[in-house]
Write an enzyme that holds these catalytic residues in place. Sequence first.
Site, PDB file in Angstrom:
ATOM      1  N   LYS A 104       0.687  -1.157   0.015  1.00 28.32           N
ATOM      2  CA  LYS A 104       0.093  -0.105   0.030  1.00 28.32           C
ATOM      3  C   LYS A 104       0.845   1.309  -0.041  1.00 28.32           C
ATOM      4  O   LYS A 104       1.349   1.667   1.097  1.00 28.32           O
ATOM      5  CB  LYS A 104      -1.008  -0.007   1.224  1.00 28.32           C
TER       6      LYS A 104
ATOM      7  N   GLU B 205      10.692   1.724   9.679  1.00 26.14           N
ATOM      8  CA  GLU B 205      11.667   2.988   9.704  1.00 26.14           C
ATOM      9  C   GLU B 205      10.960   4.023   9.764  1.00 26.14           C
ATOM     10  O   GLU B 205       9.891   4.412   8.904  1.00 26.14           O
ATOM     11  CB  GLU B 205      11.910   2.669   8.079  1.00 26.14           C
TER      12      GLU B 205
ATOM     13  N   CYS C 210      13.991  11.294   5.158  1.00 34.34           N
ATOM     14  CA  CYS C 210      13.959  10.915   6.626  1.00 34.34           C
ATOM     15  C   CYS C 210      15.475  11.067   7.014  1.00 34.34           C
ATOM     16  O   CYS C 210      15.747  11.312   8.214  1.00 34.34           O
ATOM     17  CB  CYS C 210      13.629   9.781   6.785  1.00 34.34           C
TER      18      CYS C 210
ATOM     19  N   GLU D 146      10.502  16.314  14.470  1.00 34.15           N
ATOM     20  CA  GLU D 146      10.497  16.189  12.934  1.00 34.15           C
ATOM     21  C   GLU D 146       9.868  17.497  11.952  1.00 34.15           C
ATOM     22  O   GLU D 146       8.602  17.379  12.171  1.00 34.15           O
ATOM     23  CB  GLU D 146      10.609  14.811  12.336  1.00 34.15           C
TER      24      GLU D 146
HETATM   25  P1  NAD Z   1       2.918   8.424   7.222  1.00 34.30           P
HETATM   26  O1  NAD Z   1       3.088   7.703   8.565  1.00 34.30           O
HETATM   27  O2  NAD Z   1       1.681   9.354   7.545  1.00 34.30           O
HETATM   28  O3  NAD Z   1       2.192   7.600   6.359  1.00 34.30           O
HETATM   29  C1  NAD Z   1       3.275   6.563   5.797  1.00 34.30           C
HETATM   30  C2  NAD Z   1       2.279   5.476   5.400  1.00 34.30           C
HETATM   31  O4  NAD Z   1       1.638   4.879   6.206  1.00 34.30           O
HETATM   32  C3  NAD Z   1       1.259   5.807   4.356  1.00 34.30           C
HETATM   33  O5  NAD Z   1       1.277   4.852   3.380  1.00 34.30           O
HETATM   34  C4  NAD Z   1      -0.027   5.840   4.995  1.00 34.30           C
HETATM   35  O6  NAD Z   1      -1.089   5.884   4.180  1.00 34.30           O
HETATM   36  C5  NAD Z   1       0.088   4.896   5.801  1.00 34.30           C
HETATM   37  N1  NAD Z   1      -0.623   4.971   7.170  1.00 34.30           N
HETATM   38  C6  NAD Z   1      -1.011   6.212   7.917  1.00 34.30           C
HETATM   39  N2  NAD Z   1      -1.800   5.863   9.033  1.00 34.30           N
HETATM   40  C7  NAD Z   1      -1.552   4.443   9.167  1.00 34.30           C
HETATM   41  C8  NAD Z   1      -2.421   3.437   9.963  1.00 34.30           C
HETATM   42  N3  NAD Z   1      -3.002   4.027  11.126  1.00 34.30           N
HETATM   43  N4  NAD Z   1      -2.227   2.133   9.642  1.00 34.30           N
HETATM   44  C9  NAD Z   1      -1.682   1.718   8.527  1.00 34.30           C
HETATM   45  N5  NAD Z   1      -1.165   2.434   7.556  1.00 34.30           N
HETATM   46  C10 NAD Z   1      -1.063   3.989   7.978  1.00 34.30           C
HETATM   47  O7  NAD Z   1       4.183   9.260   6.845  1.00 34.30           O
HETATM   48  P2  NAD Z   1       4.405  10.182   5.714  1.00 34.30           P
HETATM   49  O8  NAD Z   1       3.763  11.395   5.950  1.00 34.30           O
HETATM   50  O9  NAD Z   1       3.727   9.504   4.543  1.00 34.30           O
HETATM   51  O10 NAD Z   1       5.982  10.008   5.442  1.00 34.30           O
HETATM   52  C11 NAD Z   1       6.807  11.086   6.020  1.00 34.30           C
HETATM   53  C12 NAD Z   1       7.407  10.373   7.378  1.00 34.30           C
HETATM   54  O11 NAD Z   1       7.865   8.911   6.873  1.00 34.30           O
HETATM   55  C13 NAD Z   1       8.493  11.202   8.085  1.00 34.30           C
HETATM   56  O12 NAD Z   1       8.283  11.009   9.388  1.00 34.30           O
HETATM   57  C14 NAD Z   1       9.777  10.327   7.624  1.00 34.30           C
HETATM   58  O13 NAD Z   1      10.812  10.614   8.549  1.00 34.30           O
HETATM   59  C15 NAD Z   1       9.472   9.050   7.336  1.00 34.30           C
HETATM   60  N6  NAD Z   1      10.198   8.468   6.852  1.00 34.30           N
HETATM   61  C16 NAD Z   1      11.249   7.659   7.356  1.00 34.30           C
HETATM   62  C17 NAD Z   1      12.159   6.585   6.461  1.00 34.30           C
HETATM   63  C18 NAD Z   1      13.265   5.852   7.152  1.00 34.30           C
HETATM   64  O14 NAD Z   1      13.695   5.172   6.396  1.00 34.30           O
HETATM   65  N7  NAD Z   1      13.289   5.801   8.410  1.00 34.30           N
HETATM   66  C19 NAD Z   1      12.238   6.938   5.077  1.00 34.30           C
HETATM   67  C20 NAD Z   1      11.272   7.782   4.547  1.00 34.30           C
HETATM   68  C21 NAD Z   1      10.363   8.470   5.237  1.00 34.30           C
END
Ligand code: NAD
Length: 488
Positions: free
Chosen positions: A179, A254, A288, A392
């Site tokens: 997803k 992650e 990230c 962040e």
């Molecule tokens: P997010 O957590 O809002 O969403 C990430 C994914 O999770 C999306 O596909 C979203 O639809 C899904 N999601 C949201 N709520 C959910 C739930 N309750 N159950 C299951 N899935 C759910 O994050 P974002 O805003 O898309 O991305 C930015 C974040 O990602 C930042 O915090 C960034 O640091 C982090 N990030 C981390 C890494 C890493 O490798 N550590 C890499 C890239 C981004």
Amino acid sequence: TMAHSKAFLVLENFIGGKFVPCPSYIDSYNPSTGDIYCRVPDSGKEEVEAAVKAAKDAFPIWSSKTPLERSQILNKLADLIEDDLEAFAQAESKDQGKTITFARTIDIPRAVYNFRFFASSILHHTTECTEMATMGCMHYTSRTPVGVAGLISPWNLPLYLLTWKIAPAIACGNTVVAKPSEMTSVTAWMMCKLLEKAGVPHGVVNVVFGTGAKAGEALVCHPDVPLISFTGSTLTGQCIMEKSAPHCKRLSLELGGKNPAIIFDDADLTQCIPTTLRSSFANQGEICLCTSRIFVQRGIYSEFLKRFVAEAKKWKVGNPTDPTVDMGALISKEHLEKVRSYVKKAQAEGAKVLCGEGVDSLTLPAGIQKGYFMLPTVIAEVKDESCCMQEEIFGPVTCVVAFDTEEEVIKRANSVKYGLSATVWSSNVGRIHRVAQRLQSGLVWTNCWLIRDLNLPFGGMKASGMGREGAKDSYEFFTEVKTITIKH
Ligand code: NAD
């Protein structure tokens, strides 16, 4: 109206090797114009159920293929994506707001490489064997795929991060339900069109589009998905841990970061300044691994700040399709407002905004004036306790502060809840090793940034995550190990 809706790109779920429409859709915006340009399936339980069933049905055949057979298919898929690299890069840039240059040189090449890398590494794993002569026994381990893997990815590096999960998952013999983020689904949908030609059997890779709350949660809560690999925010990661606890799921998380750059007075500023600009503002600061706390040793603090701000002001913000542009649009209106609100909070606390948001004016060409753009922003005189130094922000905002001693800066760098990555700049080898050892961070780059060997572990400490990804780490995560004892 129908005539109007024809102008939109309409995505469909990919289940069991077929594109299937969804009863309801979510609007997806072009971040550079602020216009809706795409409709993404708003999948829920039913769609996830169908995808998990397709993945379960495909598992026996896929898991019994040899690593070499799977490897050949992964290589073919890599070739097909590479053949379409330009179309993928254009789509990623339009959907996400990132510059076409970044998509062409980083996102899509890496997506291709993810498949090639795991196609190769899957051929080289060995298992362990020990002998216990006194007991007349030998022990060995065997590894088998786990089953249906649930893969959830964010919007910042859409195809790059999704394929970093799909490739090892299927290389190991699992089948997947993925997803992608509802905000950036287009390149995942494009990839689905290539799967059959690559020889990926129906049901091995299923993609369900939709929101986290609906589609994501349905996947996390599905009893037949024993493993979840998630990249995204810490808050969502915590929610996933909670929801998967009743099923004892295997998790790889992650999560977010608040990454420090530590710059000692013996650093080579001619390399440090351009790299720290990139580490702060690349991909609009939406990586990230981006730097958002820059600690500069007192002796070079004013010189660094002067040169850093002067260079930041030269960054060109504008239309992502323009190859001369350094920074494109942020992902959404809400995100842009959130990032801006941090700059306002810093100002209210008495910090100094040296360039960018609220200080310099941004002139945008016609056609993109409603886009979600902001200038690279540098904040100084900010306290370590400030939300800008603790939380962040995930945008083009970086804070610069002074420090005196090595001991002090290690303590301050470690004083946040996150622990994803750090950079250290110095020409003193001993100091580099000492500081790198003591930083609470899953990755430490010294005198460089973002150089990765995919063989080695990637992941964060503390609130930045759980588990690691890499050749060996992903192999271990995506397989179940068994210890077998033979008495002879
Ligand atoms: P997010 O957590 O809002 O969403 C990430 C994914 O999770 C999306 O596909 C979203 O639809 C899904 N999601 C949201 N709520 C959910 C739930 N309750 N159950 C299951 N899935 C759910 O994050 P974002 O805003 O898309 O991305 C930015 C974040 O990602 C930042 O915090 C960034 O640091 C982090 N990030 C981390 C890494 C890493 O490798 N550590 C890499 C890239 C981004």
